[in-house]
Design a protein around this motif. Structure first.
Motif, PDB file in Angstrom:
ATOM      1  N   GLU A 252      79.552 102.863  58.183  1.00 54.41           N
ATOM      2  CA  GLU A 252      80.686 101.989  57.880  1.00 54.41           C
ATOM      3  C   GLU A 252      81.444 102.497  56.662  1.00 54.41           C
ATOM      4  O   GLU A 252      82.683 102.476  56.625  1.00 54.41           O
ATOM      5  CB  GLU A 252      80.205 100.556  57.634  1.00 54.41           C
ATOM      6  N   LEU A 253      80.709 102.976  55.660  1.00 56.94           N
ATOM      7  CA  LEU A 253      81.354 103.498  54.454  1.00 56.94           C
ATOM      8  C   LEU A 253      82.223 104.706  54.792  1.00 56.94           C
ATOM      9  O   LEU A 253      83.348 104.845  54.290  1.00 56.94           O
ATOM     10  CB  LEU A 253      80.288 103.869  53.420  1.00 56.94           C
ATOM     11  N   ARG A 254      81.720 105.570  55.672  1.00 61.25           N
ATOM     12  CA  ARG A 254      82.502 106.738  56.086  1.00 61.25           C
ATOM     13  C   ARG A 254      83.767 106.308  56.839  1.00 61.25           C
ATOM     14  O   ARG A 254      84.839 106.917  56.671  1.00 61.25           O
ATOM     15  CB  ARG A 254      81.652 107.656  56.958  1.00 61.25           C
ATOM     16  N   ALA A 255      83.647 105.270  57.655  1.00 58.58           N
ATOM     17  CA  ALA A 255      84.815 104.777  58.397  1.00 58.58           C
ATOM     18  C   ALA A 255      85.848 104.175  57.445  1.00 58.58           C
ATOM     19  O   ALA A 255      87.061 104.397  57.599  1.00 58.58           O
ATOM     20  CB  ALA A 255      84.375 103.736  59.434  1.00 58.58           C
ATOM     21  N   GLU A 257      86.223 105.013  54.356  1.00 57.20           N
ATOM     22  CA  GLU A 257      86.764 106.161  53.631  1.00 57.20           C
ATOM     23  C   GLU A 257      87.874 106.832  54.428  1.00 57.20           C
ATOM     24  O   GLU A 257      88.972 107.103  53.898  1.00 57.20           O
ATOM     25  CB  GLU A 257      85.634 107.150  53.351  1.00 57.20           C
ATOM     26  N   LYS A 258      87.615 107.102  55.702  1.00 55.88           N
ATOM     27  CA  LYS A 258      88.614 107.773  56.548  1.00 55.88           C
ATOM     28  C   LYS A 258      89.877 106.928  56.670  1.00 55.88           C
ATOM     29  O   LYS A 258      91.008 107.440  56.547  1.00 55.88           O
ATOM     30  CB  LYS A 258      88.035 108.060  57.928  1.00 55.88           C
ATOM     31  N   GLU A 259      89.690 105.641  56.902  1.00 58.76           N
ATOM     32  CA  GLU A 259      90.838 104.744  57.053  1.00 58.76           C
ATOM     33  C   GLU A 259      91.685 104.724  55.777  1.00 58.76           C
ATOM     34  O   GLU A 259      92.923 104.748  55.832  1.00 58.76           O
ATOM     35  CB  GLU A 259      90.358 103.330  57.394  1.00 58.76           C
ATOM     36  N   ALA A 260      91.015 104.688  54.634  1.00 59.21           N
ATOM     37  CA  ALA A 260      91.735 104.641  53.361  1.00 59.21           C
ATOM     38  C   ALA A 260      92.546 105.916  53.137  1.00 59.21           C
ATOM     39  O   ALA A 260      93.711 105.867  52.709  1.00 59.21           O
ATOM     40  CB  ALA A 260      90.754 104.410  52.216  1.00 59.21           C
ATOM     41  N   TRP A 261      91.943 107.074  53.430  1.00 55.28           N
ATOM     42  CA  TRP A 261      92.683 108.330  53.260  1.00 55.28           C
ATOM     43  C   TRP A 261      93.840 108.421  54.267  1.00 55.28           C
ATOM     44  O   TRP A 261      94.945 108.852  53.910  1.00 55.28           O
ATOM     45  CB  TRP A 261      91.754 109.531  53.423  1.00 55.28           C
ATOM     46  N   ASP A 262      93.597 107.989  55.495  1.00 58.31           N
ATOM     47  CA  ASP A 262      94.651 108.042  56.519  1.00 58.31           C
ATOM     48  C   ASP A 262      95.846 107.182  56.129  1.00 58.31           C
ATOM     49  O   ASP A 262      97.005 107.527  56.432  1.00 58.31           O
ATOM     50  CB  ASP A 262      94.105 107.577  57.872  1.00 58.31           C
ATOM     51  N   ASN A 263      95.574 106.064  55.447  1.00 54.76           N
ATOM     52  CA  ASN A 263      96.637 105.132  55.081  1.00 54.76           C
ATOM     53  C   ASN A 263      97.164 105.345  53.662  1.00 54.76           C
ATOM     54  O   ASN A 263      98.025 104.593  53.200  1.00 54.76           O
ATOM     55  CB  ASN A 263      96.133 103.687  55.215  1.00 54.76           C
ATOM     56  N   ALA A 265      95.608 104.799  50.937  1.00 51.20           N
ATOM     57  CA  ALA A 265      95.195 103.658  50.120  1.00 51.20           C
ATOM     58  C   ALA A 265      94.598 104.134  48.796  1.00 51.20           C
ATOM     59  O   ALA A 265      93.898 105.155  48.754  1.00 51.20           O
ATOM     60  CB  ALA A 265      94.176 102.807  50.880  1.00 51.20           C
ATOM     61  N   PRO A 266      94.834 103.405  47.708  1.00 48.56           N
ATOM     62  CA  PRO A 266      94.345 103.846  46.395  1.00 48.56           C
ATOM     63  C   PRO A 266      92.822 103.879  46.287  1.00 48.56           C
ATOM     64  O   PRO A 266      92.282 104.612  45.461  1.00 48.56           O
ATOM     65  CB  PRO A 266      94.947 102.825  45.426  1.00 48.56           C
ATOM     66  N   GLU A 267      92.142 103.087  47.125  1.00 48.87           N
ATOM     67  CA  GLU A 267      90.676 103.058  47.036  1.00 48.87           C
ATOM     68  C   GLU A 267      90.008 104.212  47.781  1.00 48.87           C
ATOM     69  O   GLU A 267      88.768 104.300  47.826  1.00 48.87           O
ATOM     70  CB  GLU A 267      90.129 101.729  47.562  1.00 48.87           C
ATOM     71  N   ALA A 268      90.784 105.116  48.360  1.00 48.10           N
ATOM     72  CA  ALA A 268      90.205 106.218  49.129  1.00 48.10           C
ATOM     73  C   ALA A 268      89.242 107.046  48.284  1.00 48.10           C
ATOM     74  O   ALA A 268      88.125 107.378  48.728  1.00 48.10           O
ATOM     75  CB  ALA A 268      91.313 107.103  49.690  1.00 48.10           C
ATOM     76  N   THR A 269      89.649 107.400  47.076  1.00 49.88           N
ATOM     77  CA  THR A 269      88.780 108.195  46.204  1.00 49.88           C
ATOM     78  C   THR A 269      87.485 107.462  45.901  1.00 49.88           C
ATOM     79  O   THR A 269      86.401 108.063  45.897  1.00 49.88           O
ATOM     80  CB  THR A 269      89.518 108.534  44.892  1.00 49.88           C
ATOM     81  N   VAL A 270      87.584 106.151  45.673  1.00 47.96           N
ATOM     82  CA  VAL A 270      86.380 105.353  45.386  1.00 47.96           C
ATOM     83  C   VAL A 270      85.414 105.415  46.556  1.00 47.96           C
ATOM     84  O   VAL A 270      84.205 105.625  46.375  1.00 47.96           O
ATOM     85  CB  VAL A 270      86.760 103.891  45.074  1.00 47.96           C
ATOM     86  N   TYR A 271      85.919 105.240  47.759  1.00 52.58           N
ATOM     87  CA  TYR A 271      85.052 105.292  48.941  1.00 52.58           C
ATOM     88  C   TYR A 271      84.387 106.663  49.079  1.00 52.58           C
ATOM     89  O   TYR A 271      83.192 106.762  49.393  1.00 52.58           O
ATOM     90  CB  TYR A 271      85.848 104.980  50.211  1.00 52.58           C
ATOM     91  N   THR A 272      85.157 107.739  48.844  1.00 52.45           N
ATOM     92  CA  THR A 272      84.581 109.083  48.965  1.00 52.45           C
ATOM     93  C   THR A 272      83.460 109.279  47.949  1.00 52.45           C
ATOM     94  O   THR A 272      82.368 109.755  48.294  1.00 52.45           O
ATOM     95  CB  THR A 272      85.654 110.156  48.778  1.00 52.45           C
TER      96      THR A 272
END
Length: 319
Positions: A252-255, A257-263, A265-272
């Motif tokens: 779920e965390l990887r999903a 992460e991918k969604e945040a980078w695709d969009n 979103a500012p939280e993308a780095t946090v998820y990665t």
């Protein structure tokens, strides 16, 4: 080092820089001149911090980090550069390194490495948040042989509002004191190494005073290694309550992460970063604390207690 180093620090009033300058000032008997390079905007927006540093004998140099002449003027009379520039300014270190390479009196450069190990696995070269720091390391490989460096790799910051705080993106992990709710990453049992912000400062100061052990190395240092479940148990002990718990599995965390980078979103780095940590990216065969003379660090219990206090204060009515 037989002679006391003269230091110049970039980013000294930032979120981690303030801990680094505090530790260096506290160890000032080990150093010669201590100076910071700051912008005119910081000079006016953080007058209390600047005046406190000035009162402690720190030289305040004001200029534009992108102005070659102003940086070279600041380099005069110093031999060691310490960068605490934030993630948004990582690439700005490359011209600073190039100017240091042109300045014979500069002998040491510590880039802003504090945080995740950017070479934790073969996959690291492809991680989006690592790209600028990897370019900085590449720049340091091109400098003259007598310009030395050290990478102080601390892993994630533990303090509130960082890992032990309440997150704006709870599915990426959170410890919410007021709601008595935690979201643990993975199964909650994966080990993670964390570092107190004050210990980041201590590690940098000790790197400078133990240079023979630190020279041209990536130092893997941290305050402690624990698990999300162990952290939760400490929060429950300190709050004398049982918390509600949810989990964000790695898939779920990887999903997310991918969604945040695709969009975008500012939280993308946090998820990665949190995915890297959950995969074991903060674990090493050994840590290098004692190589630079650090034998005592902040405890998990101390940081949890501090997080509880700050989260409660944050929501208290302002008078």
């Amino acid at each position: 080092m037989a002679d006391k180093s003269n230091l110049l620090i970039f980013g000294a009033t930032g979120s981690i820089g303030k801990y680094i300058i505090d530790a260096i000032v506290n160890a000032r008997d080990s150093f010669g001149r201590i100076a910071i390079f700051t912008s005119p905007n910081t000079l006016t927006s953080k007058p209390d911090e600047i005046n406190a540093l000035r009162h402690k004998g720190v030289d305040i140099l004001v200029g534009n980090i992108a102005n070659r002449d102003e940086v070279l003027k600041a380099y005069d009379g110093v031999d060691t550069i310490i960068s605490a520039l934030g993630r948004g300014a990582i690439a700005a270190q490359i011209p600073l390194i190039q100017l240091a390479n042109e300045t014979p009196n500069i002998k040491r450069f510590l880039p802003s490495e504090y945080g995740t190990d950017i070479e934790y696995s073969p996959a690291s070269q492809h991680e989006k948040p690592h790209q600028q720091k990897l370019k900085v390391r590449a720049a340091l490989k091109e400098v003259r042989s007598d310009l030395e460096y050290a990478y102080v790799v601390t892993g994630p910051y533990a303090d509130f509002p960082f890992y032990l705080g309440r997150s704006r993106s709870p599915r990426g992990g959170t410890f919410d004191v007021v709601a008595k709710k935690a979201v643990l990453l993975g199964d909650g049992q994966g080990r993670i190494s964390l570092t107190a912000c004050a210990d980041v400062g201590k590690f940098v100061a000790h790197t400078l005073t133990h240079w023979d052990a630190a020279r041209n190395r990536a130092l893997k240092v941290n305050s402690f290694t624990t698990t999300p479940a162990e952290i939760l148990a400490v929060f429950e002990t300190h709050t004398k309550s049982t918390w509600s718990v949810e989990y964000t599995p790695l898939d779920e965390l990887r999903a997310l992460e991918k969604e945040a980078w695709d969009n975008g979103a500012p939280e993308a780095t946090v998820y990665t970063l949190r995915r890297i940590w959950t995969e074991g990216g903060t674990l090493y065969d050994r840590r290098d604390n004692e190589d630079i003379g650090v034998t005592q660090t902040t405890t998990l219990s101390e940081l949890v207690e501090d997080s509880i206090r700050k989260q409660v204060e944050e929501l208290a009515p302002k008078h």
